[in-house]
Motif scaffolding. Structure first.
Motif, PDB file in Angstrom:
ATOM      1  N   ASP A  72       1.173  -2.176  15.334  1.00  0.00           N
ATOM      2  CA  ASP A  72       0.776  -2.844  14.158  1.00  0.00           C
ATOM      3  C   ASP A  72      -0.086  -1.663  13.243  1.00  0.00           C
ATOM      4  O   ASP A  72      -0.308  -1.526  12.099  1.00  0.00           O
ATOM      5  CB  ASP A  72      -0.158  -3.981  14.422  1.00  0.00           C
ATOM      6  CG  ASP A  72       0.819  -4.986  14.714  1.00  0.00           C
ATOM      7  OD1 ASP A  72       2.040  -5.034  14.516  1.00  0.00           O
ATOM      8  OD2 ASP A  72       0.576  -6.328  15.034  1.00  0.00           O
ATOM      9  N   LEU A  73      -1.058  -0.945  14.182  1.00  0.00           N
ATOM     10  CA  LEU A  73      -1.926   0.080  13.589  1.00  0.00           C
ATOM     11  C   LEU A  73      -0.959   1.287  12.960  1.00  0.00           C
ATOM     12  O   LEU A  73      -1.259   1.425  11.664  1.00  0.00           O
ATOM     13  CB  LEU A  73      -2.808   0.681  14.603  1.00  0.00           C
ATOM     14  CG  LEU A  73      -3.971  -0.153  15.166  1.00  0.00           C
ATOM     15  CD1 LEU A  73      -4.576   0.574  16.215  1.00  0.00           C
ATOM     16  CD2 LEU A  73      -4.623  -0.307  14.046  1.00  0.00           C
ATOM     17  N   THR A  74      -0.108   1.457  13.528  1.00  0.00           N
ATOM     18  CA  THR A  74       0.839   2.479  13.064  1.00  0.00           C
ATOM     19  C   THR A  74       1.465   2.226  11.669  1.00  0.00           C
ATOM     20  O   THR A  74       1.442   2.994  10.528  1.00  0.00           O
ATOM     21  CB  THR A  74       2.145   2.913  13.899  1.00  0.00           C
ATOM     22  OG1 THR A  74       1.597   3.401  15.132  1.00  0.00           O
ATOM     23  CG2 THR A  74       3.031   3.986  13.190  1.00  0.00           C
ATOM     24  N   GLN A  75       1.792   0.928  11.440  1.00  0.00           N
ATOM     25  CA  GLN A  75       2.431   0.384  10.234  1.00  0.00           C
ATOM     26  C   GLN A  75       1.012  -0.007   9.220  1.00  0.00           C
ATOM     27  O   GLN A  75       1.261   0.433   8.207  1.00  0.00           O
ATOM     28  CB  GLN A  75       3.164  -0.750  10.615  1.00  0.00           C
ATOM     29  CG  GLN A  75       3.604  -1.700   9.103  1.00  0.00           C
ATOM     30  CD  GLN A  75       4.318  -2.700   9.490  1.00  0.00           C
ATOM     31  OE1 GLN A  75       4.581  -3.263  10.778  1.00  0.00           O
ATOM     32  NE2 GLN A  75       4.702  -3.508   8.408  1.00  0.00           N
ATOM     33  N   ALA A  76       0.083  -0.541   9.762  1.00  0.00           N
ATOM     34  CA  ALA A  76      -1.185  -0.797   8.786  1.00  0.00           C
ATOM     35  C   ALA A  76      -1.759   0.363   8.310  1.00  0.00           C
ATOM     36  O   ALA A  76      -1.909   0.357   7.000  1.00  0.00           O
ATOM     37  CB  ALA A  76      -2.252  -1.624   9.390  1.00  0.00           C
ATOM     38  N   LEU A  77      -2.010   1.386   8.993  1.00  0.00           N
ATOM     39  CA  LEU A  77      -2.705   2.512   8.662  1.00  0.00           C
ATOM     40  C   LEU A  77      -2.013   3.524   7.816  1.00  0.00           C
ATOM     41  O   LEU A  77      -2.576   4.599   7.422  1.00  0.00           O
ATOM     42  CB  LEU A  77      -3.463   3.273   9.654  1.00  0.00           C
ATOM     43  CG  LEU A  77      -4.356   2.438  10.685  1.00  0.00           C
ATOM     44  CD1 LEU A  77      -5.110   3.276  11.711  1.00  0.00           C
ATOM     45  CD2 LEU A  77      -5.464   1.765   9.578  1.00  0.00           C
ATOM     46  N   ALA A  78      -0.701   3.296   7.665  1.00  0.00           N
ATOM     47  CA  ALA A  78       0.234   4.088   6.982  1.00  0.00           C
ATOM     48  C   ALA A  78       0.332   3.648   5.353  1.00  0.00           C
ATOM     49  O   ALA A  78       0.840   4.535   4.614  1.00  0.00           O
ATOM     50  CB  ALA A  78       1.657   4.279   7.516  1.00  0.00           C
ATOM     51  N   ALA A  79      -0.321   2.561   5.116  1.00  0.00           N
ATOM     52  CA  ALA A  79      -0.166   2.091   3.817  1.00  0.00           C
ATOM     53  C   ALA A  79      -1.057   3.004   2.744  1.00  0.00           C
ATOM     54  O   ALA A  79      -2.074   3.313   3.167  1.00  0.00           O
ATOM     55  CB  ALA A  79      -0.699   0.875   3.823  1.00  0.00           C
ATOM     56  N   PRO A  80      -0.293   3.139   1.568  1.00  0.00           N
ATOM     57  CA  PRO A  80      -1.030   3.929   0.611  1.00  0.00           C
ATOM     58  C   PRO A  80      -2.322   3.497   0.107  1.00  0.00           C
ATOM     59  O   PRO A  80      -3.345   4.179  -0.636  1.00  0.00           O
ATOM     60  CB  PRO A  80      -0.057   4.350  -0.594  1.00  0.00           C
ATOM     61  CG  PRO A  80       0.764   3.110  -0.511  1.00  0.00           C
ATOM     62  CD  PRO A  80       0.885   2.547   1.111  1.00  0.00           C
ATOM     63  N   THR A  81      -2.691   1.993   0.033  1.00  0.00           N
ATOM     64  CA  THR A  81      -3.918   1.538  -0.389  1.00  0.00           C
ATOM     65  C   THR A  81      -4.876   1.385   0.604  1.00  0.00           C
ATOM     66  O   THR A  81      -5.618   0.522   1.037  1.00  0.00           O
ATOM     67  CB  THR A  81      -3.593  -0.058  -0.494  1.00  0.00           C
ATOM     68  OG1 THR A  81      -2.970  -0.630   0.652  1.00  0.00           O
ATOM     69  CG2 THR A  81      -2.338   0.010  -1.617  1.00  0.00           C
ATOM     70  N   ARG A  82      -5.362   2.789   1.103  1.00  0.00           N
ATOM     71  CA  ARG A  82      -6.398   3.174   1.946  1.00  0.00           C
ATOM     72  C   ARG A  82      -7.462   4.275   1.343  1.00  0.00           C
ATOM     73  O   ARG A  82      -6.870   5.288   0.933  1.00  0.00           O
ATOM     74  CB  ARG A  82      -6.107   3.352   3.333  1.00  0.00           C
ATOM     75  CG  ARG A  82      -5.589   1.968   4.044  1.00  0.00           C
ATOM     76  CD  ARG A  82      -5.515   2.019   5.465  1.00  0.00           C
ATOM     77  NE  ARG A  82      -5.104   0.863   6.096  1.00  0.00           N
ATOM     78  CZ  ARG A  82      -5.965  -0.127   6.363  1.00  0.00           C
ATOM     79  NH1 ARG A  82      -7.513   0.334   6.501  1.00  0.00           N
ATOM     80  NH2 ARG A  82      -5.811  -1.284   6.834  1.00  0.00           N
TER      81      ARG A  82
END
Length: 599
Positions: A72-82
């Motif tokens: 889940d971290l790999t997917q969530a932290l790859a989002a451009p909205t950060r």
């Protein structure tokens, strides 16, 4: 026969103590589960896997949770909205969807002893097994829109650093602009300024809110001596009384006064919201179900007139409970933040011990050496007391003949006998309790050091030398598995390592130098005691064993020196031992003569 029964009873009780000790340690201090060597192809959902028993370190223990968290971290932290967070103490990012601070790692602390291991993760996004984040917002007192968890914020600034704050903004259809300005320091404090600007035609009423949301799956173990769970300072007093079970049972637990700060603690980590000193706020803890909890700061509703801006500040502490840093924040106005370390009732004694130990460490650069130096200082301070102890013991030996005469004279009148013995003590200037004083003085030192090693992150992962890589953990070498050569781990009550053996030997030598007990059964118990303590102390932190071993060695040297100053005490001790040996021989002879002869 009476002595033999006493000895058998003592051995049985010691066996029960060892077994009970192992069960207690496994219950209160379970070992961390090993991480899986390979990630399962289809891990279970976070809510489906039963949470494993918490450990002292905290964190996810269930292998399925660990695998899902990584995914889940790999997917969530790859989002451009950060928006990235890059400070000396904290690394991570802010999620522009919802505006939550949900990605924080502690740059100065590692998950494992290996310095190349990943940094400790404190915050994880919503929906992950290790969910833990902070979110600021507003409640609307009317029919206008306020930002929520689905709101996508715009950002001014590329990265949150100590030199570059960032500002999140969102405007609703009726003309109200909501903004959150984040600033971060060199350590673990993030300052947020919430503002509402009303460009609409009518006044609006808003209530600022700040929340920390977390799961109990990552909680460290909560025991009677070390608190883990909801925590806060209310009306200046830090409250440790509430745990996750209390919140689950009640649904909502109101703060025990005006919040100075409120949040959640593990043994080593803390996340807490800190309102401005003059702000009127309420606080509570809420259970959301499925092991999820909220710590809330609720500000008073305010009216924002057209063309006006309402501003509210709140600080977020998210980091390690390093005493020096916590005390620095106290000087900046955060009431009693250093007491988030659960020192307990005896902090007036524990904190000076910690200060001295930490000062010695900063001087010598090795915590094991600092513990040895602390022991030298403590024993040096108590040496004059030990001298008086031996002088009192010598005086007690000198009056033994008079005491025996009084006991014989008043053997039928125990009250009179006791009065005459007390009068003899007073006449000869002897204090029969003087020999116990050094032991009683060492108990608070030992307890304080124990609490320091258990509580303070400054001791975590501190090496000593050779095979000792973490003074806050038990000895990693065990005799029964040939010091790691055999592929099994003995139960804690049999996990005897080199330090525990050395402890038993030094304690045995120390007892051998002490004056002999007049009761043969008592002497037998004392001869067993060092080896019992070897088993009892084996699962304790290696730092404690180093302290005790050093103390034993110093006591042995001290006893040899004081015996040289009081030769009559040693001579009397040898005579007492001869008397004991003769008494034991007589008991054996009498027992043998009473046995029925075979026909």
């Amino acid at each position: 026969m009476e002595n033999q029964r006493n000895l058998i009873l003592t051995v049985v009780l010691m066996g029960l103590l060892l077994i009970g000790w192992d069960i207690g340690l496994r219950y209160f201090y379970p070992q961390s589960a090993q991480k899986p060597k390979a990630v399962a192809s289809a891990p279970a959902a976070a809510g489906d896997a039963a949470p494993a028993k918490p450990t002292r370190e905290g964190g996810l223990q269930n292998p399925a949770d660990q695998a899902l968290e990584k995914q889940d971290l790999t997917q969530a932290l790859a989002a451009p909205t950060r928006v990235a967070i890059d400070a000396p103490g904290l690394k991570g990012s802010i999620n522009l969807i919802g505006g939550a601070i949900d990605d924080l790692t502690l740059a100065r602390h590692r998950e494992a002893l290996d310095k190349t291991s990943a940094p400790v993760r404190l915050f994880s996004p919503a929906g992950t097994p290790a969910q833990h984040f902070a979110q600021l917002g507003w409640a609307a007192k009317g029919s206008f829109a306020v930002p929520d968890q689905r709101t996508q914020w715009t950002v001014e600034g590329a990265k949150l650093t100590p030199a570059t704050p960032v500002t999140l903004k969102w405007t609703n259809p009726t003309g109200q602009t909501f903004a959150i300005r984040y600033a971060i320091d060199e350590n673990y404090m993030i300052t947020a300024t919430q503002s509402v600007t009303n460009a609409g035609a009518a006044p609006v009423v808003v209530q600022p809110i700040a929340q920390i949301n977390r799961t109990d799956r990552t909680a460290s173990v909560d025991t009677w001596q070390v608190h883990s769970g909801p925590i806060g300072a209310f009306d200046g007093s830090v409250n440790f009384a509430t745990n996750y079970k209390d919140v689950t049972a009640a649904g909502t637990v109101a703060a025990a006064g005006k919040p100075n700060w409120i949040g959640f603690t593990d043994i080593y980590w803390l996340s807490a919201l800190v309102p401005d000193a003059g702000a009127k706020v309420d606080g509570d803890y809420r259970a959301l179900g499925n092991g999820l909890f909220l710590a809330d700061l609720l500000y008073q509703p305010v009216t924002v007139a057209p063309g006006q801006t309402q501003t509210q500040n709140v600080r977020l502490f998210a980091g390690a409970k390093e005493n020096k840093i916590l005390e620095a924040y106290e000087k900046q106005g955060v009431t009693n933040l250093s007491l988030s370390i659960d020192w307990g009732w005896f902090r007036w004694f524990e904190k000076p011990i910690f200060w001295l130990l930490d000062s010695l460490f900063r001087t010598v650069g090795n915590f094991g050496v600092a513990i040895i130096l602390l022991t030298l200082i403590v024993r040096g301070m108590m040496f004059p007391i030990a001298q008086r102890q031996f002088a009192s013991m010598a005086a007690m030996k000198a009056i033994q003949p008079k005491m025996k005469a009084l006991q014989e004279r008043y053997k039928d009148d125990k009250q009179k006998q006791q009065q005459e013995i007390m009068a003899l003590y007073k006449q000869e200037g002897v204090n029969p309790l003087a020999g116990c004083l050094p032991i009683f003085l060492q108990i608070p030192v030992f307890f304080a050091l124990y609490k320091v090693l258990v509580l303070t992150i400054e001791m975590r992962h501190q090496p000593f030398g050779l095979w000792i890589h973490d003074l806050s953990s038990p000895d990693p070498l065990h005799v029964l598995n040939l010091f790691g050569l055999l592929p099994f781990t003995p139960p804690s009550f049999l996990a005897i390592g080199p330090l525990a053996i050395l402890l038993g030997i030094t304690m045995w030598l120390q007892f051998k130098l002490q004056p002999s007990a007049m009761d043969p059964a008592q002497q037998q118990v004392m001869s067993i005691m060092p080896w019992m303590m070897m088993f009892v102390m084996a699962p304790f932190a290696t730092g404690l064993l180093i302290y005790w071993i050093t103390s034993n060695l110093l006591t042995i040297g001290q006893q040899r020196y004081l015996y040289s100053r009081h030769p009559q005490l040693k001579a009397q001790g040898a005579k007492d031992q001869q008397d004991i040996d003769r008494a034991v021989a007589r008991d054996k002879k009498a027992s043998a003569s009473n046995k029925p002869k075979a026909r």
